[in-house]
Design an enzyme around this catalytic site. Structure first.
Site, PDB file in Angstrom:
ATOM      1  N   LYS A 156       6.664  -8.127  10.857  1.00  0.00           N
ATOM      2  CA  LYS A 156       5.372  -7.704  10.305  1.00  0.00           C
ATOM      3  C   LYS A 156       4.308  -7.919  11.377  1.00  0.00           C
ATOM      4  CE  LYS A 156       2.384  -8.483   6.236  1.00  0.00           C
ATOM      5  NZ  LYS A 156       2.205  -9.237   4.980  1.00  0.00           N
ATOM      6  N   SER A 205       1.359  -6.654   0.624  1.00  0.00           N
ATOM      7  CA  SER A 205       0.880  -6.126   1.869  1.00  0.00           C
ATOM      8  C   SER A 205       1.980  -5.846   2.904  1.00  0.00           C
ATOM      9  CB  SER A 205      -0.109  -7.118   2.500  1.00  0.00           C
ATOM     10  OG  SER A 205       0.550  -8.309   2.873  1.00  0.00           O
ATOM     11  N   SER A 237       2.946 -10.535  -1.627  1.00  0.00           N
ATOM     12  CA  SER A 237       3.096  -9.523  -0.570  1.00  0.00           C
ATOM     13  C   SER A 237       4.495  -9.364  -0.010  1.00  0.00           C
ATOM     14  CB  SER A 237       2.144  -9.833   0.591  1.00  0.00           C
ATOM     15  OG  SER A 237       0.826  -9.503   0.252  1.00  0.00           O
TER      16      SER A 237
END
Lengths: 95, 482
Positions: free
Chosen positions: B76, B151, B175
């Site tokens: 990420k 997210s 998330s």
């Protein structure tokens, strides 16, 4: 709870944000809805409770007061927007 | 090859079926071909990935390979990577190249893992749909008109579309788990403090935790073995021993006591999703578990408290972006205040500015007690609810999300509706607990996630439970047509 345009402008200043007129209006509307969500907290009886700042209630560890970081000034300043002679440049703050 | 997760690739590499360089090249080619339609990557690390793959193959030739040597993963774009852009999905950090690796990245590098690239995400991890990214929305591979969740939407979309075997992710209010549910993946959020936050760009420091998005619980265990542990550089990482997280995967579930929180099956839960979750719970009964209704009476307060605490911490954390030391800086600032204000207004997107404003307001003079202290007291109420529940049951199960993935653009104008997306996941972060979402069925060909919540530091048990479920079901092997 309602939020005035002046309140929004003041909060934006505290947060060092500059909002356009349209953004301020949108922020006031959204703030009203978000505060309505947040204000649901007030219905909970929390009088006897201590605030919980951290889920794992551990204390901060201490370490020896010795230098552990190497000097990386050049590496760190390489990614700065404006530097000169090892100094960060900002607009003049004192005349 | 693309169907294989970490465990299977690891066996293939060990058996010499192919090299890390071959897998890495194949993945890089596939990403270039398929990702235009998904937008799951922000940065592809082609050159470095191939160099890491060659090095991994050399390590293996010397007989020094570990289980993860040569396995390609994606990170990420919230984890700092030395020499490679780390944007956090924001214009503010579009030009930011960190001078160091996050501990999580460093641990994977040491294990011989190959970094394919950095995945898209909601800006500063603020969002539940991956629509707030400066780099544009990510699409769900199950239906490209739908969001992948957020997210960690880029990581989820990439793993689900087989653009990497697995990926790192972070979870502040859901998330990892919610994108796992929307994309049909296994998403593990470890206990707060189990994995170092050093070099992981901060959103809400008392809630942020790194974890994994994988195609199986076994893969999550393999990754956690590398990620978990105390880090002297993160004073909130907990100094208690890690476990071998794969060791207990095969333990039978006889006698497992599962708590079913009535509040997670109340109004607002889609009926088809509920049916899939009930079916999954029946499956656990067949595996020897017993179900018990429990109550988390204050769970309806979790979203309210979270939207004070997380923005408050964010407003403090994001005050560092001032246009002076790194990141975006506005053109021709007139004075210092103009530099700060225009840099921040131009560098941050709408949702980030909104949350900074909420946090600033909640912490401002006159409102601190009514909002921030009140929210922290609610946080204790929520933790007490879990403590009471865990006196009666071993784990808690319910839906990860009240519905399946929704349409891109359908909720962007209504922040409160978007905030309520995380209604079943947020309380877990407030209490610091570990949670995992596992695929539990399809509704109209869209994945449904089952959330399993455990006591602190019981990741090994959660992975065992998830693995046993995945031995009995095949929902986690379902993949979208890509």
């Amino acid at each position: 709870m309602s939020i005035s345009a002046d309140d929004i402008a003041y909060i934006a200043h505290l947060a060092r944000l500059q909002l356009s007129e349209a953004e301020k209006q949108e922020a006031a509307l959204n703030f009203k809805n978000i505060l309505a969500l947040i204000d649901q907290m007030q219905s909970a009886d929390t009088d006897q409770l201590e605030p919980l700042s951290h889920a794992i209630e551990a204390s901060q560890p201490l370490r020896e007061d010795i230098v552990t970081e190497k000097n990386q000034r050049d590496d760190l300043q390489k990614i700065a927007p404006k530097c000169e002679q090892g100094l960060y440049l900002v607009p003049k703050v004192i005349d | 090859m693309f169907k294989s997760g970490i465990a299977e690739l690891s066996r293939s590499l060990a058996a010499g079926e192919f090299s890390s360089e071959e897998i890495t090249s194949a993945y890089l080619a596939r990403i270039k071909e398929k990702d235009k339609a998904l937008n799951s990557y922000i940065t592809l690390c082609e050159e470095q990935a191939l160099a890491q793959a060659k090095a991994a193959d050399a390590t293996r030739a010397k007989g020094e390979a570990s289980l993860l040597t040569g396995i390609p993963l994606a990170h990420k774009d919230i984890f700092c990577t030395a020499g490679i852009k780390t944007s956090c999905g924001s214009r503010m950090l579009d030009n930011f190249i960190a001078p160091y690796n996050a501990t999580v990245v460093e641990n994977f590098n040491q294990a011989g893992v190959v970094t394919l690239g950095k995945t898209n995400m909601d800006e500063f991890a603020m969002g539940s749909s991956n629509e707030t990214s400066y780099y544009g929305p990510v699409h769900n591979p199950w239906d490209k008109d739908l969001v992948p969740g957020g997210s960690s939407g880029g990581s989820a979309s990439a793993v689900a579309a087989h653009l990497c075997p697995a990926a790192t992710a972070t979870d502040t209010g859901g998330s990892i788990r919610q994108p796992a549910a929307f994309c049909g993946l296994t998403g593990l959020k470890p206990t707060y403090g189990r994995v170092s936050r050093w070099g992981m760009i901060a959103f809400a420091s008392s809630l942020d935790q790194a974890g994994t998005l994988t195609r199986s619980a076994e893969d999550a265990a393999l990754m956690l073995n590398v990620m978990a542990g105390h880090d002297p550089k993160d004073s909130t990482s907990i100094d208690i021993a890690t476990e071998n997280y794969t060791a207990n995967l095969n333990r039978p579930l006889d006698g497992l006591k599962i708590g079913i929180p009535v509040q997670h099956f109340a109004e607002g839960l889609n009926a088809d999703v509920e049916q899939k979750i009930r079916n999954a719970l029946s499956e656990f009964e067949k595996l020897g578990a017993t179900l018990k209704d429990i109550s988390l009476p204050n769970s309806h307060q979790s979203v309210s408290a979270y939207y004070v605490i997380a923005p408050a911490e964010a407003s403090a954390n994001l005050s560092r972006y001032d246009g002076v030391r790194y990141g975006y800086r506005c053109d021709d600032p007139q004075d210092l205040e103009d530099l700060y204000k225009r840099t921040r207004s131009e560098g941050f997107g709408t949702e980030v500015k909104r949350r900074i404003m909420i946090g600033t307001y909640a912490l401002s003079a006159g409102y601190y007690d009514a909002y921030y202290i009140k929210a922290q007291k609610i946080r204790r109420l929520i933790k007490n609810d879990f403590d009471n529940a865990f006196a009666e049951v071993d784990v808690i199960m319910g839906p990860t999300s009240p519905h399946t993935a929704f349409k891109i653009g359908s909720q962007t104008n209504d922040p409160v509706t978007m905030y309520l997306e995380d209604i079943y996941t947020i309380a877990v972060n407030l209490a610091g607990l570990p949670g995992i979402s596992v695929p539990a069925g399809l509704v109209k060909n869209l994945p449904v996630g089952l959330q399993i919540i455990g006591k602190n530091f019981t990741e090994s048990h959660l992975l065992n439970i998830a693995h046993q479920f995945q031995q009995a079901t095949d929902w986690h092997t379902q993949t979208p047509e890509i």
